[in-house]
Design an enzyme around this catalytic site. Structure first.
Site, PDB file in Angstrom:
ATOM      1  N   LEU A   1       0.860  -1.183   0.000  1.00 27.37           N
ATOM      2  CA  LEU A   1       0.000   0.000   0.000  1.00 27.37           C
ATOM      3  C   LEU A   1       0.892   1.228   0.000  1.00 27.37           C
ATOM      4  O   LEU A   1       1.812   1.338   0.813  1.00 27.37           O
ATOM      5  CB  LEU A   1      -0.882   0.045   1.258  1.00 27.37           C
ATOM      6  CG  LEU A   1      -2.026  -0.959   1.383  1.00 27.37           C
ATOM      7  CD1 LEU A   1      -2.716  -0.777   2.732  1.00 27.37           C
ATOM      8  CD2 LEU A   1      -3.023  -0.805   0.236  1.00 27.37           C
ATOM      9  N   ASP A   2       0.587   2.149  -0.880  1.00 20.65           N
ATOM     10  CA  ASP A   2       1.343   3.405  -0.930  1.00 20.65           C
ATOM     11  C   ASP A   2       0.682   4.404   0.014  1.00 20.65           C
ATOM     12  O   ASP A   2       0.262   5.479  -0.395  1.00 20.65           O
ATOM     13  CB  ASP A   2       1.357   3.922  -2.371  1.00 20.65           C
ATOM     14  CG  ASP A   2       2.328   5.072  -2.554  1.00 20.65           C
ATOM     15  OD1 ASP A   2       3.118   5.329  -1.615  1.00 20.65           O
ATOM     16  OD2 ASP A   2       2.285   5.705  -3.616  1.00 20.65           O
TER      17      ASP A   2
ATOM     18  N   ASP B   1      21.859  -8.456  15.595  1.00 17.75           N
ATOM     19  CA  ASP B   1      20.824  -7.445  15.894  1.00 17.75           C
ATOM     20  C   ASP B   1      20.097  -7.760  17.196  1.00 17.75           C
ATOM     21  O   ASP B   1      18.870  -7.765  17.290  1.00 17.75           O
ATOM     22  CB  ASP B   1      19.827  -7.332  14.727  1.00 17.75           C
ATOM     23  CG  ASP B   1      20.462  -6.691  13.499  1.00 17.75           C
ATOM     24  OD1 ASP B   1      21.438  -5.936  13.663  1.00 17.75           O
ATOM     25  OD2 ASP B   1      19.994  -6.957  12.380  1.00 17.75           O
TER      26      ASP B   1
END
Lengths: 402, 425
Positions: free
Chosen positions: A74-75, A174
């Site tokens: 989704l933009d 990490d």
């Protein structure tokens, strides 16, 4: 779906920092929908890549941290219609996890106040380097920077004679991100249990800096209670005073950690016999070695120094695996220093079905990777699907939202 | 912080508002991993009842730092730090009358947690089938080195050996040197965190279905899962972490970027961590350094160029940081948008770190024996039902009578009888 969270839908708007929190929920049955911009989450640009060819669906880092999730492109940052789709999606969700800078989603009209207005049961968790407020809230961070500020780094490193002038050392993998994600999961699940009872959702503010600051064991209480800082030492606990070395080297070059030698007298007797059968520790029968306390490191005991030095000579004469197994068989919690991939060689974890296998782009032969951190008797961890390809579920999810 | 226009953080919540209010934990844990798990549960409002025995006291009760001259079981700062928000009951579980009492506590509990070696609970007659008979809905979490099944289930670990066996110790170090490892039991913390995650998930499942279960954790597995990408690099690409030039110290593994490390500053053993993730961030570093002449060389403009010349790059940056204090350099770099942070000690976080202080991170509680005792805060921050610091760590057996009255429903006469029989010790 059989996991304990199989009734829960999560919308995840996360990159490297927060994606492990989504995995923890997804692997236990939650329907985690990862919302990605058209170019994909930046986590897809983190290697290693399948055969070293970078591409959005070839990041092994992404593969690992996004198991059991679906991907919806989704933009939502620039396209109003897509933002509306995201709002509709969140209206169907129980939980939102996001790791954007404080205020970034609110600026798009997607803050907690916006999202919860008509959805009082919604739980929104923000994972950030420093939390939502405070003078450092907008400071930039990374796993390295987080481990520096939070305290772990200053506790890891070398005795000066081992590596003169060496800086404090960051452990890899990490682990700062992993740690804050464990705390995020605590907050999300605590909020979920509160919602089970009351029907009410809430906002969860999770800071990596706080998570790491309370993940340094004696480091913090030493200051809170004694106003002293501990100092890093090679491969053993940082301490206010120098302590005996635990790291020993076997004849085949393997490193082992000997955390304690004969903490109780019954295991000490077994150990002595073992050492002496190879001609080491021939003076260990002397009375001065009889007290368990005198044999333990970190207390300035002359006997402990002698024991550790002699046992190091014994270990140097043996293959590493014999020392590890021989010690364990004599009730010693000793361990071999293994690289991550060497854990695959231990049949015990295959007995437990720990490792699972995945396939993906250009990988047709199933490849092993770690599976569950915990075994649930009724609602087990499950690999239902590998990490999604970019936008793999966009069509089906958009269709479900019209 | 501002949340819906009103501050939270200083608010002291009522215990009933807490997310785990009403949840009781029968806590057999000791040392670090188990107590870390129950610290999380207690921070969110669960009633955590430590079952302790004077003949086998949790050795962390004698752990340094000690307040005063000699250990008393109650003056360990380390014990207090991981056992706040809990109650302590002295009980001899091996005495038949003590066994009956603990069964009643289990019957009134939601969760049983322990981190003994793998056969202890079944030796006591308290393995999962037996716990389930006492309380059909019980959630039982066992945390041990290797878990309760598999060929090496009788092997044991402490944090340092679990992180060695799980692949974590190796990843921390300079190439060509022995491992630096983790200077504390990272895997005790992490196994405790994972157990708390698992228990809360099991509670949600029980809320839906009424079904309890057994959660079995291996501390080593809890570490193996923290290096998935490294393991996949081997199983997919055949590349081992154990190879020439590895581990890479503070330099980046993936993504491979530079500069990335800890750089010396003025003062003794003072360091600044800097992580430059892309070329734009490099340009920001150059500006923050006031555009030194050397930085104009085009070889520094790309990540590939910086990696190819990493030794020289690190030396150049160290030259710059060496002229400044760590906090000053951090401020200059952060002002330019660069990821930079001081390698802080505990004293730095407590005395100088403005972020933790502004978020009300430090707290004082009244401890039964040592009086005011200091703690750090609860995270994450929940807006409606925040966790909180309700009580200091318990003195050994501080709540024996209280728990026997409230939870087990014993009368004072019954308690006195148990006391006389040597059960409450």
């Amino acid at each position: 779906m059989s996991g304990p969270l199989s009734d829960i839908r999560v919308v995840e708007i996360c990159d490297e920092l927060g994606q492990y929190a989504g995995k923890l929920l997804a692997d236990m049955g939650a329907d985690v929908i990862k919302v990605e911009p058209p170019a994909g989450s930046s986590a897809r640009t983190v290697g290693p890549f399948v055969r070293d060819v970078p591409a959005p669906n070839r990041s092994l880092n992404f593969w690992y941290h996004n198991t059991n999730k679906r991907s919806l492109v989704l933009d939502f940052e620039s396209d109003d219609a897509d933002r509306e789709v995201l709002r509709k999606l969140i209206a169907t969700a129980d939980i939102v996890i996001e790791d954007r800078a404080p205020g970034a989603l609110a600026a798009l009209g997607l803050g907690y106040a916006d999202l919860s207005a008509n959805h009082p049961g919604l739980i929104v968790c923000s994972i950030t380097p420093f939390g939502q407020d405070g003078p450092w809230a907008q400071y930039k961070s990374s796993d390295l920077v987080g481990l520096a500020l939070g305290g772990p780094m200053m506790m890891n490193g070398y005795d000066p004679e081992d590596a003169p002038g060496a800086p404090p050392i960051r452990g890899h993998g990490d682990q700062g991100y992993n740690t804050v994600c464990h705390y995020a999961a605590h907050g999300i699940l605590a909020a979920l249990l509160f919602r089970d009872r009351t029907g009410r959702g809430q906002y969860v503010d999770c800071s990596m800096h706080e998570a790491l600051s309370c993940t340094v064991e004696v480091g913090m209480p030493y200051y809170l209670y004694a106003r002293e800082d501990v100092v890093r030492q090679t491969a053993r606990h940082a301490s206010a005073r120098r302590t005996e070395r635990w790291l020993v080297h076997a004849a085949d070059g393997r490193d082992l950690i000997l955390f304690g030698i004969g903490r109780d007298n019954s295991s000490w007797r077994k150990l002595k016999q073992w050492f002496q059968s190879f001609g080491f520790g021939m003076n260990f029968d002397e009375e001065r070695f009889d007290s368990p306390a005198s044999r333990q490191p970190g207390r300035g005991s002359a006997e402990a120094s002698e024991v550790y030095a002699e046992v190091a000579r014994f270990v140097a004469s043996q293959p590493g695996e014999s020392v590890y197994r021989g010690g364990q068989e004599r009730d010693q919690a000793w361990g071999t220093v293994r690289s991550p991939e060497e854990t695959l060689d231990d049949p015990h974890f295959w007995d437990r079905g720990h490792f699972v296998k995945v396939t993906g782009e250009d990988v047709t032969e199933p490849a092993a990777m770690p599976g569950p951190p915990y075994w649930f008797s009724a609602t087990p961890w499950e690999l239902r699907r590998p990490a999604p390809k970019l936008g793999e579920h966009t069509v089906e999810l958009r269709a479900s939202l019209v | 912080m501002l949340f819906d226009g009103r501050p939270f953080g200083r608010r002291i919540p009522r215990m009933t508002d807490q997310p785990l209010a009403g949840i009781r934990v029968c806590d057999f844990t000791w040392i670090i991993a188990g107590p870390t798990c129950t610290r999380v549960l207690g921070d969110f409002g669960a009633d955590v009842i430590r079952i302790e025995h004077a003949q086998a006291v949790d050795s962390v009760r004698m752990g340094r730092p000690i307040v005063g001259d000699a250990p008393t079981y109650n003056n360990s700062g380390f014990f207090n730090y991981i056992n706040r928000n809990k109650r302590s009951v002295l009980l001899n579980v091996r005495h038949p009358m003590g066994f009956e009492v603990v069964k009643k506590i289990i019957a009134e509990s939601d969760i049983v947690v322990e981190n003994f070696s793998s056969r202890i609970m079944s030796n006591w007659g308290l393995d999962y089938p037996q716990l389930k008979e006492i309380n059909p809905k019980i959630i039982y979490c066992s945390i041990s080195g290797f878990g309760h099944f598999g060929r090496d289930m009788d092997f044991t670990t402490w944090g340092p050996t679990a992180q060695a066996l799980g692949g974590l110790t190796y990843t921390s170090g300079l190439p060509g040197k022995p491992p630096a490892g983790w200077g504390y039991s990272f895997m005790d913390h992490t196994a405790g965190y994972e157990a708390a995650v698992a228990i809360m998930m099991a509670l949600h499942h029980r809320n839906r279905t009424g079904e309890g279960q057994h959660i079995d954790m291996s501390q080593v597995e809890g570490g193996i899962v923290l290096n998935g990408p490294a393991i996949l690099d081997y199983t997919v690409n055949g590349r081992k972490w154990r190879r020439e030039g590895m581990p890479p110290g503070n330099r980046a593994w993936e993504p491979k970027v530079a500069p990335h490390g800890a750089y010396p500053c003025t003062g003794e053993d003072r360091w600044l961590a800097i992580a430059c993730m892309n070329d734009a961030e490099w340009q920001a570093i150059v500006l923050a350094m006031d555009e030194p002449a050397w930085a104009a060389d085009p070889k520094w403009a790309t990540n590939a160029g910086r990696i190819a010349n990493e030794d020289e790059l690190d030396a150049r940056i160290a030259e710059w940081t060496s002229t400044m204090t760590d906090y000053a350099a951090m401020e200059v770099l952060q002002a330019a948008g660069v990821r930079a942070g001081v390698c802080q000690r505990a004293s730095d976080r407590y005395e100088r770190d403005p972020q933790l202080r502004s978020r009300d991170w430090w707290h004082v509680l009244d401890h039964a024996e040592i009086g005011p005792s200091e703690y750090d805060g609860v995270l994450p921050k929940l807006s409606e039902s925040p966790g909180s610091l309700q009580r200091a760590a318990p003195a050994l057996g501080q709540h024996t009578h209280e728990v026997l009255r409230e939870v087990v429903g014993m009368t004072d006469e019954e308690i006195a009888e148990h006391e006389a029989m040597g059960v409450l010790m």
